[in-house]
Design a protein around this motif. Structure first.
Motif, mmCIF file in Angstrom:
data_model
loop_
_atom_site.group_PDB
_atom_site.id
_atom_site.type_symbol
_atom_site.label_atom_id
_atom_site.label_comp_id
_atom_site.label_asym_id
_atom_site.label_seq_id
_atom_site.Cartn_x
_atom_site.Cartn_y
_atom_site.Cartn_z
ATOM 1 N N THR A 11 33.633 41.982 33.168
ATOM 2 C CA THR A 11 34.999 41.862 33.474
ATOM 3 C C THR A 11 35.448 41.004 33.468
ATOM 4 O O THR A 11 36.590 40.156 33.538
ATOM 5 C CB THR A 11 34.816 42.822 34.700
ATOM 6 N N LEU A 12 34.637 39.953 33.825
ATOM 7 C CA LEU A 12 35.110 38.189 34.353
ATOM 8 C C LEU A 12 35.498 37.577 33.064
ATOM 9 O O LEU A 12 36.757 36.553 33.217
ATOM 10 C CB LEU A 12 34.224 37.684 34.847
ATOM 11 N N VAL A 14 37.010 39.009 30.200
ATOM 12 C CA VAL A 14 38.189 39.535 29.946
ATOM 13 C C VAL A 14 39.240 38.311 30.756
ATOM 14 O O VAL A 14 40.614 38.657 30.309
ATOM 15 C CB VAL A 14 37.791 40.899 30.083
ATOM 16 N N VAL A 15 38.559 38.941 32.443
ATOM 17 C CA VAL A 15 40.120 38.257 33.238
ATOM 18 C C VAL A 15 40.173 36.882 33.116
ATOM 19 O O VAL A 15 41.377 36.249 32.991
ATOM 20 C CB VAL A 15 39.316 38.578 34.843
ATOM 21 N N LEU A 18 42.781 36.569 30.125
ATOM 22 C CA LEU A 18 43.556 36.845 30.071
ATOM 23 C C LEU A 18 44.879 35.710 30.986
ATOM 24 O O LEU A 18 45.876 35.743 30.437
ATOM 25 C CB LEU A 18 44.190 37.910 31.013
ATOM 26 N N VAL A 19 44.232 35.492 32.290
ATOM 27 C CA VAL A 19 44.490 34.155 33.164
ATOM 28 C C VAL A 19 44.701 33.540 32.573
ATOM 29 O O VAL A 19 45.724 32.910 32.344
ATOM 30 C CB VAL A 19 43.572 34.146 34.487
ATOM 31 N N ALA A 96 49.169 36.356 37.343
ATOM 32 C CA ALA A 96 47.805 35.902 36.873
ATOM 33 C C ALA A 96 46.498 36.284 37.682
ATOM 34 O O ALA A 96 45.950 37.446 37.834
ATOM 35 C CB ALA A 96 46.940 34.377 36.810
ATOM 36 N N SER A 99 47.128 40.796 38.443
ATOM 37 C CA SER A 99 46.955 40.864 37.545
ATOM 38 C C SER A 99 45.050 41.183 37.636
ATOM 39 O O SER A 99 44.505 41.840 36.309
ATOM 40 C CB SER A 99 46.939 40.542 36.097
ATOM 41 N N ALA A 100 44.084 40.080 38.060
ATOM 42 C CA ALA A 100 43.293 39.565 37.376
ATOM 43 C C ALA A 100 42.286 41.024 38.672
ATOM 44 O O ALA A 100 41.804 41.707 39.098
ATOM 45 C CB ALA A 100 42.867 38.150 38.158
ATOM 46 N N LEU A 103 43.306 44.611 37.955
ATOM 47 C CA LEU A 103 41.829 44.651 36.353
ATOM 48 C C LEU A 103 40.546 44.864 36.570
ATOM 49 O O LEU A 103 40.267 45.853 36.763
ATOM 50 C CB LEU A 103 42.135 43.657 35.235
ATOM 51 N N ILE A 104 40.253 44.024 37.715
ATOM 52 C CA ILE A 104 38.960 44.072 38.097
ATOM 53 C C ILE A 104 38.498 45.701 39.073
ATOM 54 O O ILE A 104 38.056 46.487 39.263
ATOM 55 C CB ILE A 104 38.206 43.269 39.448
ATOM 56 N N THR A 107 39.690 48.631 37.495
ATOM 57 C CA THR A 107 38.250 49.172 36.898
ATOM 58 C C THR A 107 37.282 50.112 37.186
ATOM 59 O O THR A 107 36.935 50.783 37.204
ATOM 60 C CB THR A 107 37.844 48.676 36.187
#
Length: 406
Positions: A11-12, A14-15, A18-19, A96, A99-100, A103-104, A107
């Motif tokens: 997850t980190l 992917v984040v 994206l960031v 960013a 979004s993080a 997302l985290i 999920t």
């Protein structure tokens, strides 16, 4: 712990990707205007080298320098515009970060809702084996009753009724063979909420009757055992359910409790099949229908089945219009119609599944058509699907006997 560590790292990663894309705006750290400046500066140097070699004259060199300098000024202004806005950078950072978090948080929220934290991945065979082990080693009736708190007496019971029950308790002690007395005592204790005393009295009724005890006796006994255990179906209650269904395979209460037992021992798929069939058969005012209605959607989700509520009390065989149309056909046309209906039923069971009655109907129809090899294959498949359902297996075995498979 390993699962959470792996998912956290993934997850980190992917984040972070994206960031970085949101903050930098692309793969490269340099904006396009910076490359333009490099090109224009190289052009100025090239003009000076051409002038030194005598390739161009001084006036031409001056005009070239002026044009290149103008382009440099324009590119520099564009570069300042792209890199000098702190507000844009801050906005990208805020987006960013949000979004993080989404997302985290999203999920893990979805996983906690739909997943099973703490459980490893299990194949279907392993799940069935684990359910069987749990079913074999589950607590007894006595252990279950010890964990059930004493229920308060019903508020609508008159003191005179309680006094009569006390007299009845004393009376049956002096008449150990009074089947009517123990039957009345069992009903009276159940009304008072004393389910342990009620099932003990019912056990006396069955013992006195001996071989004359019928399916209703065993069904009532199982019901009282389950109520005394707070809704838990113990091994002793399961034995009474099996005896009930052996005498009357259509007993609705016993079939409902059998499905409940399967749901409690890790087999929601079997529970769903049993309860779905009870809903289809009805009647709508049967006492077990509301209990099934309250639980069956959750059971379908646990079983991983996309279940649709059936119309209560309706079958899935040929309609009256189908029968009327068949009567007007020639023997050849009627046979073709039957073959088409059998093929449709076979396709539906293969793709959607269905109750044991439909499987038995298909086996019988294939036997009548002389397609015994296909009937044997369908019977083998049905045994895998309904292997833990005694009532369903009895129905399927009878269908197989009728067509000569056994």
């Amino acid at each position: 712990m390993l699962f959470w560590s792996v998912t956290a790292v993934l997850t980190l990663v992917v984040v972070a990707t994206l960031v970085r894309a949101l903050v930098t705006g692309g793969v490269s750290d340099r904006p396009p205007a910076a490359y333009d400046l490099d090109v224009y500066r190289d052009q100025l140097k090239e003009v000076d080298r051409d002038l030194a070699r005598g390739v161009i004259s001084e006036p031409d060199a001056e005009r070239a320098r002026t044009e290149v300098s103008r382009r440099i000024l324009a590119a520099d202004a564009a570069l300042r515009k792209e890199t000098g806005s702190d507000r844009t950078a801050r906005g990208a950072a805020v987006i960013a970060g949000a979004s993080a978090l989404v997302l985290i948080g999203g999920t893990y929220a979805v996983y906690l809702q739909l997943g099973a934290p703490g459980y490893g991945d299990l194949a279907l065979k392993d799940r069935i084996e684990a359910a069987q082990i749990f079913r074999t080693n589950r607590p007894s009736q006595a252990d279950a009753e010890q964990g059930v708190p004493d229920a308060p007496p019903p508020g609508d019971v008159a003191p005179d009724y309680v006094a009569l029950v006390e007299q009845l308790r004393g009376a049956v002690q002096t008449r150990p063979d009074d089947v009517q007395g123990f039957a009345l005592l069992s009903q009276a204790e159940a009304r008072l909420g004393n389910f342990t005393a009620a099932h003990e009295a019912k056990a006396q009724v069955i013992a006195i009757k001996g071989d004359a005890a019928d399916a209703a006796d065993f069904s009532e006994y199982a019901d009282l055992l389950i109520l005394a255990a707070g809704g838990y179906v113990s091994p002793e209650a399961e034995q009474m359910l099996e005896r009930t269904l052996a005498l009357d395979s259509g007993d609705g209460a016993a079939r409902y409790y059998f499905g409940l037992m399967m749901s409690q021992t890790g087999r929601p798929d079997t529970a769903l099949r049993v309860w779905d069939q009870l809903l289809r058969e009805g009647p709508a005012d049967a006492p077990w229908i509301p209990a099934i209605d309250a639980q069956i959607e959750d059971m379908a989700m646990r079983a991983g089945v996309n279940w649709a509520r059936p119309a209560t009390g309706t079958g899935r065989g040929p309609s009256a219009a189908d029968i009327e149309a068949a009567e007007a056909l020639s023997p050849t046309e009627r046979l073709e119609m039957i073959q088409g209906m059998v093929a449709g039923l076979s396709d539906r069971l293969a793709t959607e599944g269905g109750p044991a009655e439909d499987w038995a109907q298909l086996i019988s129809a294939l036997g009548v058509l002389g397609q015994l090899d296909q009937a044997a294959a369908i019977f083998a498949n049905a045994q895998q699907v309904f292997g833990n359902d005694p009532r369903a297996m009895d129905m399927l075995n009878r269908a197989a006997d009728r067509v000569g498979l056994q």
